[in-house]
Design a protein around this motif. Structure first.
Motif, short mmCIF file in Angstrom:
data_model
loop_
_atom_site.label_atom_id
_atom_site.label_comp_id
_atom_site.label_asym_id
_atom_site.label_seq_id
_atom_site.Cartn_x
_atom_site.Cartn_y
_atom_site.Cartn_z
N SER A 77 8.44 -3.03 -8.23
CA SER A 77 7.79 -3.71 -7.13
C SER A 77 8.52 -4.98 -6.71
CB SER A 77 6.35 -4.03 -7.49
OG SER A 77 6.31 -4.72 -8.70
N ASP A 83 -1.10 0.77 -8.08
CA ASP A 83 -0.81 -0.26 -7.10
C ASP A 83 0.12 -1.31 -7.69
OD1 ASP A 83 -2.79 1.21 -6.11
OD2 ASP A 83 -4.08 -0.45 -5.50
N GLY A 99 7.70 -2.14 -0.02
CA GLY A 99 6.62 -3.08 -0.29
C GLY A 99 6.48 -4.13 0.79
N ALA A 107 9.57 -5.22 -2.80
CA ALA A 107 8.90 -6.20 -1.95
C ALA A 107 9.85 -7.34 -1.57
CB ALA A 107 7.68 -6.75 -2.67
N ASP A 164 -1.03 4.75 0.40
CA ASP A 164 -0.18 3.76 1.05
C ASP A 164 -0.60 3.57 2.51
OD1 ASP A 164 1.72 3.04 -1.01
OD2 ASP A 164 2.30 5.16 -0.91
N SER A 183 4.35 -2.07 3.64
CA SER A 183 3.13 -1.31 3.35
C SER A 183 2.36 -1.99 2.23
CB SER A 183 3.49 0.12 2.93
OG SER A 183 4.07 0.09 1.64
N PHE A 184 1.14 -1.56 2.09
CA PHE A 184 0.37 -1.98 0.92
C PHE A 184 -0.35 -0.76 0.42
CE2 PHE A 184 -2.22 -2.58 4.65
CZ PHE A 184 -3.45 -2.05 4.29
N ARG A 185 -0.76 -0.81 -0.81
CA ARG A 185 -1.36 0.36 -1.42
C ARG A 185 -2.79 0.03 -1.83
NH1 ARG A 185 1.74 3.63 -6.05
NH2 ARG A 185 3.08 4.11 -4.29
N ARG A 186 -3.69 0.90 -1.40
CA ARG A 186 -5.08 0.72 -1.83
C ARG A 186 -5.57 2.05 -2.37
NH1 ARG A 186 -8.22 -2.80 1.86
NH2 ARG A 186 -6.94 -4.26 0.73
#
Ligand SMILES: Nc1ncnc2c1ncn2[C@@H]1O[C@H](COP(=O)(O)OP(=O)(O)OP(=O)(O)O)[C@@H](O)[C@H]1O
Ligand SMILES: [Mg+2]
Lengths: 508, 301
Positions: free
Chosen positions: A284, A458, A235, A288, A245, A238-241
């Motif tokens: 998460s 997400d 986390g 993160a 990823d 990266s970010f998730r949309r």
């Protein structure tokens, strides 16, 4: 015999009674769904928590830690050696992570954890959450050539591929280093080199290696050597949309870690690390937050090594118990053996107690509320049954006149209630199980209709809604629903049983 | 509960007697009371014509039913009144009645004279205020509930004034209801074919063989009446209690039903007590008594 015949006929000729069992059906179905999802979540969460945390954590109350972990481990083994399978020392310190994306520096607060690469994997599922198959087998802080997972190996369903991960590793590092060199040349002789060529050379422009140029490390060639390895929570990188990823950096890139040293007042130290893998526990707040580095390096950086003995301080010892050992009992033994003002000894459940308790509480409250719905359905049955008894007064008189006992007449209506309960609960069971089985499709469909994702991966880092159908829970729900249907028919049935045959016969 | 004990000395002994009714000595099914399981009376020797009036004996009969073997059913001093808002409406004021085995007795009386009430008391649907009902010499109006239910189910066959068939069931099922009530689920299930056959036989006997699957609301009054009779007979009762079995029928159909009852009386060894307000119908019975003013007045055939 006549009872069942009449029950059956009444059921078939009075569809209004079926209306009352719809609420039983819905109540049962919702209860099954809610319990399955809650159980699935709890189970998944506990599994993950337990996987991340070891069975027991033996912690220092101070960030300074305690010296000589070997001596401590020996003591622990003396107190509870029979129950202990493995132990590993860790250093935990809050710190800061810096890396460059484009021209901007990203700064993130992190929990830096120094782990022993030989023993860490023995006490928890740590290695299971890594992205390189070799690291999963044999943890190493050396950068791998390549071969990082493109498909999430933990996903138990279809998941979107992480194409960028295919580039990760030494290949990526070399390319970035060459690119950085080129940029340096371009800056020196801007007229000789066109910038567009550089962009073609690597579409993944990741020019923060420039930062390393400031490092006062002599003869360090980033194309062939790496800094100390670090494993980043996924986390952080990266970010998730929309379930996909996107990576801000890859294994092979360098990051900076800044942390306080021991001593009062602490100084701030900083060092460069090379990302060698990502850690993805799918919780998460851990993914993160955590950055794992070799324990020895962290101890040195923080000044935790006693110069006279060469032994390092640690913050915690994670303990894995033998299967079947009683966690709480071992914890209590250890608590008695070590001074409580210095050491905090908790099971993984203790440390996550509030979270687990909250989930249990939620489940309990939901169950109470939903059971109330079934009770409301019970009153519906009561009212409808009373109407039917009044309507059937004459028939009850006839049955009694023909020799039916009060108990027999009563059992017609009790049986009728039971039949409604069975039909209602059975329909609810089918509906509930179907719903649980297709819950992800239903969530998708709902999301498409409302334009709002019902279950957002997400947020949860799960690709699917986890469900577990516990047969006992389902059994209790069914039994409860049927019991309520029968209880609701007791009053009308009693009334029917008490009717006087002659008066009932005269009833019009 | 038993007001008789205070009024009539003899009856108290009768009620005491019923306190310890002998259990069946032989291998009778244990759930059937000896009263219920009594075999059919086969003595049908008497002609039922000459000595129906026994006024002199009736006085003795007030205490004990005369000649228990001869009187299948005896009613002594039945009193019944209805209470509505503190107003007492006396309906029966001391009814005495004797019915011999195999007899076809008609009770006539005006509408509202209490005929149905009397029949309900005989058929154990209601409790008398005073008086007693005897079956073959044993008092039956104060037996325990379970035996009452069995007597209603097995010994008496009831034909109600308004048929009273169950609307949810077909004719055939309606006729089988007393069989189902009297037997446990399994014993019924095992012998269901046999019971069905008997029910169909009975329906054919009374001319309803073609209406097996019809619901009551699809039948005519006469057909309903016949179905009700078939239902009353399915358990081979000893006594058929018929309340205005021709009340809603035209004279021809009525006479037909009466003839049917007479045939059944002969074929099934029945004893019939019929209630009617129609003298021409009553004339077809063996014996007629008149109910008026809450008492029985005898009438010669
Ligand atoms: N539950 C009751 N409450 C009050 N009075 C009643 C009740 N049942 C019957 N009666 C009264 O008792 C009397 C006798 O009723 P019963 O039904 O026995 O008459 P019946 O001779 O059968 O008349 P019918 O020939 O019309 O059938 C009637 O006057 C009736 O009003
Ligand atoms: Mg009447």
């Amino acid at each position: 015999m006549y009872r069942w015949l009449l029950c059956w006929r009444y059921l078939k000729t009075r569809y209004i009674a079926l209306a009352s069992i719809i609420s039983v059906t819905l109540g049962v179905a919702t209860m099954i769904v809610v319990n399955s999802v809650m159980l699935g979540f709890t189970h998944e969460m506990q599994n993950r928590l337990h996987g991340i945390l070891s069975d027991l954590i033996f912690q220092s109350r101070s960030l300074e830690g305690f010296p000589d972990p070997d001596w401590h481990m020996e003591q622990i083994r003396r107190v509870a050696g029979d129950a202990i399978e493995a132990m590993t020392p860790t250093v935990v310190v809050p710190g800061m992570l810096n890396y460059q994306v484009g021209d901007a520096w990203m700064t993130r607060p992190v929990q830096i954890i120094g782990v022993d690469e030989r023993t860490q994997a023995q006490v928890s599922d740590f290695s299971k959450y890594l992205q390189h198959p070799e690291n999963r087998k044999n943890l190493s802080f050396n950068l791998r050539e390549g071969g990082y997972d493109v498909i999430d190996h933990q996903a138990d369903g279809p998941s979107l591929p992480r194409d960028e991960m295919a580039l990760a590793g030494w290949e990526h590092r070399r390319r970035a280093a060459r690119l950085r060199k080129m940029i340096e040349q371009v800056q020196q002789e801007p007229e000789q080199q066109s910038p567009s060529q550089g962009a073609e050379a690597s579409p993944f422009t990741n020019p923060f290696e420039r930062a390393q140029t400031n490092e006062p490390v002599a003869a360090f060639d980033p194309e062939t050597s790496q800094y100390t390895g670090a494993i980043l929570g996924i986390g952080l990188a990266s970010f998730r949309r929309n379930g996909q990823d996107h990576f801000l950096l890859l294994p092979g890139d360098d990051v900076k870690l800044t942390l306080p040293t021991v001593g009062t007042p602490p100084r701030i130290v900083s060092d460069t690390f090379t990302v060698v893998d990502f850690y993805e526990s799918k919780m998460s707040e851990y993914d993160a937050n955590f950055v794992f580095v070799p324990i020895r390096v962290l101890q040195q950086l923080r000044g935790m090594i006693d110069p006279s003995t060469g032994k390092g301080y640690v913050n915690a010892i994670s303990i894995k118990l033998k299967p079947g050992a009683d966690m709480n009992e071992v914890r209590d033994r250890l608590r008695n053996a070590f001074a409580p003002q210095y050491y905090a000894i908790d099971t993984w459940r203790d440390s996550q107690g509030p979270l687990l308790a909250a989930v249990n509480m939620e489940t309990a409250i939901l169950n109470v509320l939903l059971f109330l719905i079934i009770c409301v359905a019970g009153f519906g049955i009561l009212a409808i049954f009373f109407m039917i008894v009044v309507e059937k007064t004459r028939d009850i008189g006839i049955l009694k006149a023909l020799g039916a006992s009060a108990a027999g007449v009563m059992s017609i209506f009790l049986g009728y209630g039971l039949l409604l309960g069975v039909v209602g609960a059975g329909a609810g069971l089918t509906l509930g199980l179907l719903f649980v089985r297709h819950i992800n499709e239903i969530a998708d469909l709902l999301g498409r209709i409302t334009g709002h994702r019902v279950f957002d991966p997400d947020i949860y880092y799960f690709y699917k809604i986890p469900t577990i159908v516990d047969p006992w829970t389902v059994g209790w729900i069914m039994a409860g629903a049927m019991l309520i249907a029968v209880l609701a028919s007791v009053l009308p049935a009693l009334r029917a049983a008490r009717l006087h045959p002659v008066e009932a016969l005269r009833y019009e | 509960m038993n007001k008789l004990t205070s009024t009539t000395d003899g009856l108290s002994s009768a009620s005491q007697e019923t306190g310890h009714l002998p259990r069946s000595p032989n291998g009778e099914p244990s759930d059937a009371h000896p009263l219920v399981a009594r075999p059919h009376f086969s003595l049908r020797k008497h002609d039922g014509s000459s000595e129906t009036l026994r006024q002199s004996q009736d006085l003795e009969c007030v205490d004990e039913p005369a000649e228990a073997t001869e009187c299948l059913l005896s009613v002594r001093g039945l009193v019944k009144s209805y209470r509505k808002a503190n107003v007492e409406i006396p309906v029966l004021k001391g009814v005495d009645l004797d019915v011999r085995p195999g007899e076809f007795l008609a009770i006539v009386g005006q509408s509202g004279s209490g005929k149905s009430t009397l029949l309900h008391l005989i058929g154990l649907l209601d409790h008398p205020d005073q008086g007693a009902v005897f079956l073959g010499g044993d008092r039956i109006d104060n037996v325990p509930v379970r035996i009452r239910d069995q007597l209603r189910n097995r010994t008496f066959g009831m034909v109600f004034q308004f048929y009273h068939l169950l609307p949810e069931l077909t004719t055939l099922e309606n006729i089988l209801v007393p069989v189902m009530i009297g037997r446990s689920f399994w014993s019924y299930w095992r012998q269901r074919k046999e019971y069905r056959r008997r029910a169909i036989e009975l329906l054919e006997l009374i001319g309803l063989g073609h209406r097996l699957k019809h619901r009551p609301h699809e039948l005519s009054g006469g057909e309903l009446q016949r179905a009700a009779i078939a239902r009353a007979l399915i358990n081979r009762p000893q006594i058929l209690l018929a309340d205005e079995p021709t009340g809603n029928l035209d004279p021809e159909t009525g006479a037909e039903i009466l003839n049917l009852l007479r045939t059944l009386r002969d074929e099934e060894h029945l004893t019939i007590v019929m209630v009617t307000h129609d003298h021409s119908i009553a004339a077809l019975a063996d014996r007629i008594v008149c109910l008026s003013g809450g008492k029985i007045r005898n009438e010669a055939t």
